[in-house]
Design an enzyme around this catalytic site. Structure first.
Site, short mmCIF file in Angstrom:
data_model
loop_
_atom_site.label_atom_id
_atom_site.label_comp_id
_atom_site.label_asym_id
_atom_site.label_seq_id
_atom_site.Cartn_x
_atom_site.Cartn_y
_atom_site.Cartn_z
N THR A 1 0.75 -1.28 -0.13
CA THR A 1 0.05 0.00 0.10
C THR A 1 0.75 1.32 0.00
O THR A 1 1.88 1.45 0.27
CB THR A 1 -0.77 0.00 1.28
OG1 THR A 1 -1.91 1.13 1.10
CG2 THR A 1 -0.19 -0.01 2.46
N ARG A 2 0.31 2.40 -0.61
CA ARG A 2 0.97 3.86 -0.48
C ARG A 2 -0.07 4.61 0.14
O ARG A 2 0.19 5.79 0.16
CB ARG A 2 1.33 3.92 -1.88
CG ARG A 2 0.36 3.84 -2.98
CD ARG A 2 0.97 4.53 -4.30
NE ARG A 2 -0.01 5.68 -4.36
CZ ARG A 2 -1.12 5.83 -4.92
NH1 ARG A 2 -1.53 4.98 -5.68
NH2 ARG A 2 -1.89 6.98 -5.14
N HIS B 1 -7.57 1.84 6.78
CA HIS B 1 -8.81 1.75 7.46
C HIS B 1 -9.36 0.73 7.92
O HIS B 1 -9.00 -0.65 7.48
CB HIS B 1 -9.89 2.92 7.01
CG HIS B 1 -9.15 4.35 6.54
ND1 HIS B 1 -8.79 5.29 7.42
CD2 HIS B 1 -8.67 4.71 5.21
CE1 HIS B 1 -8.15 6.36 6.94
NE2 HIS B 1 -7.77 5.99 5.58
N HIS C 1 -9.66 -2.00 4.75
CA HIS C 1 -8.25 -2.67 4.47
C HIS C 1 -8.22 -3.56 5.43
O HIS C 1 -7.49 -4.77 5.09
CB HIS C 1 -7.17 -1.81 4.51
CG HIS C 1 -7.42 -0.35 3.61
ND1 HIS C 1 -7.73 0.89 3.80
CD2 HIS C 1 -7.23 -0.23 2.11
CE1 HIS C 1 -8.06 1.64 3.00
NE2 HIS C 1 -7.78 0.75 1.70
N ARG D 1 -7.16 -3.63 -7.72
CA ARG D 1 -7.89 -3.15 -8.85
C ARG D 1 -6.98 -1.93 -9.24
O ARG D 1 -6.80 -1.09 -8.60
CB ARG D 1 -9.30 -2.61 -8.66
CG ARG D 1 -10.25 -2.58 -9.75
CD ARG D 1 -11.74 -2.14 -9.40
NE ARG D 1 -12.31 -2.00 -10.62
CZ ARG D 1 -12.17 -0.71 -11.05
NH1 ARG D 1 -11.53 0.24 -10.60
NH2 ARG D 1 -13.04 -0.37 -12.01
#
Ligand SMILES: Nc1ncnc2c1ncn2[C@@H]1O[C@H](COP(=O)(O)OS(=O)(=O)O)[C@@H](OP(=O)(O)O)[C@H]1O
Length: 454
Positions: free
Chosen positions: A79-80, A84, A87, A173
């Site tokens: 992740t970047r 929350h 996730h 996605r």
């Protein structure tokens, strides 16, 4: 060698898809130098990091760590962005379905412009970690510069995760996609990345776990994959753009969306408008009234309180920062860029900055705006008092000296003043009082939410 255009074009097409608006393609053509170096890598010195050292693992260290924990199946989550509840749910679901543990593996190198800085994000991940069932997840930081290369980047990310000892990799996605180009066309198809990693799955030796878009169901107070929600069931989502807006304005972020401890970390890094720094940049002829306006604005803002106020008068800057500079076009430009540098640093730190040089050149003012507005609001106020009035009321006699030729290249006498084409406010000291002008500036700042409340 990448120097010739043909090689660059080939690389742009094969690696990034070829769209010349792609940020990595722009980098390739405008920034990348002539040669690439390849071959076996030999470490000379260990790379030193000084932030979050305990959360950084080399691939070997992470593999050893998993051995120590007795983990044989590990799902990596790249992740970047801040994480929350959605996730947390999707990673736990991915782990549950594969009887695996979770590696939260955020990128902490260069990411997409506009992303939340990694210092804030790591505090977010650390705050989130206790929300996982005890012993389920580990957080490790990946010092990697993202190229936003979509499918090719997803394959590369998968190889990196495999080297770090994980067996599964969640691919989202539009994974590592830079969004849309200026014509509104997506750089990559939404599933290109997932398909690419799936295609080379055996060769890669790591399994793709498709990222399930989670959504909140308020009636049952739970998260579910979007594609499993029956028609007619109420769902709630907050987009990244909407979240950033709420952080900026201090708007509500509900508990169904994120955990209070995560929100409080994000709030610390997103000061509301009334706490953010800004610069008011006054430009105009000598004796146009800009210094009197600047001083009056300074005391008005000091009376309001809440921010430290810094005054950068032309004269003071010339004495303190630019004493070796003259009044050539280059020197004037350099002088304005020094002012911009100081104003940007103060603005970043939350101060109200009032700068009042002549700043006769549009290019210098525009560069100053670009420098400062990276860190806070910038307002250009053109003090458009007519030259004849500035000269007629000049008690110091500098215009008279310039007219006699004792000062050369004096703005308005024998040196140009380029009228700003896009000032945020235009005022005239011949027509308006200082009090009235300061009030106009205050109203401008107020309308932007900068003076709301302290
Ligand atoms: N050649 C020439 N042209 C213009 N001004 C001159 C020149 N020589 C000296 N001065 C005095 O220096 C002050 C202007 O400095 P600035 O730093 O505001 O000018 S600039 O923005 O860098 O162009 C300015 O004073 P203030 O306008 O009162 O700040 C001038 O009195």
């Amino acid at each position: 060698m990448v120097g010739d255009t043909k090689n660059r074009q080939k690389e742009a097409k094969e690696v990034f898809g070829g769209d010349e608006e792609h940020p990595a393609v722009k980098y390739l053509f405008n920034v990348a130098k002539e040669f690439y170096v390849g071959g076996k890598v030999e470490a000379v010195n260990k790379l030193n990091h000084y932030d979050y050292v305990e959360l950084r693992y080399t691939p070997a260290e992470l593999r050893t760590h998993f051995d120590k924990l007795g983990w044989s199946r590990v799902v990596a989550f790249q992740t970047r962005n801040p994480m929350h509840r959605a996730h947390r749910e999707l990673t736990v679901r991915a782990a549950r379905a594969r009887q695996a543990n979770v590696l939260i593996h955020p990128v902490v190198g260069l990411t997409k412009p506009g992303d939340i800085d990694h210092f804030t994000r790591v505090r977010v991940y650390t705050a989130l970690l206790p929300r996982y069932p005890n012993g389920m997840a580990v957080l490790g930081l990946l010092p990697l510069a993202m190229r936003m290369g979509g499918p090719r980047e997803a394959i590369w990310h998968a190889i990196i995760r495999k080297n770090h000892g994980t067996t599964h990799f969640i691919v989202g996605r539009d994974h590592a996609g830079p969004g849309k180009n200026s014509k509104g066309v997506d750089f990559y198809g939404p599933y290109d990345a997932q398909n690419a990693v799936e295609k080379y799955r055996d060769e890669l030796g790591i399994e793709v776990v498709p990222f399930q878009q989670m959504t909140y169901l308020p009636d049952t107070d739970e998260y579910r994959p979007k594609d499993e929600v029956q028609a007619g069931i109420k769902t709630l989502d907050i987009s990244g753009t909407e979240l950033r807006r709420r952080l900026r304005t201090g708007g509500e972020i509900p508990e169904w969306f994120s955990y209070p401890e995560v929100v409080s970390v994000l709030r610390e890094s997103h000061k509301p408008r009334f706490k953010q720094g800004f610069t008011v940049f006054l430009t105009g002829y000598t004796n146009s009234g800009k210094d009197a306006i600047a001083r009056a604005l300074q005391v008005t803002l000091n009376q309001q309180g809440g921010r430290s106020v810094s005054l950068l008068l032309g004269e003071t800057v010339r004495a303190e920062l630019s004493s070796e500079l003259g009044f050539s076009r280059e020197d004037r430009h350099r002088n304005i860029q020094r002012i911009a540098f100081v104003a940007a640093e103060l603005t970043r730190a939350g101060a109200a900055v009032i700068a009042a040089p002549i700043a006769p050149f549009e290019h210098s003012r525009q560069t100053a705006r670009d420098t400062i507005s990276q860190y806070g609001s910038f307002y250009l106020v053109h003090v458009a008092t007519p030259l004849a009035y500035c000269e007629a009321t000049d008690k110091r006699g500098v215009y008279a000296r310039a007219r006699r030729g004792e000062i050369k290249g004096f703005t308005g006498v024998d040196d140009p003043y380029e009228v700003p084409p896009k000032a945020d406010l235009v005022v005239d000291f011949e027509q308006q009082s200082v009090r009235n002008i300061v009030h106009q500036i205050v109203l401008l700042l107020e309308s932007e939410g900068l003076l709301d409340r302290f």
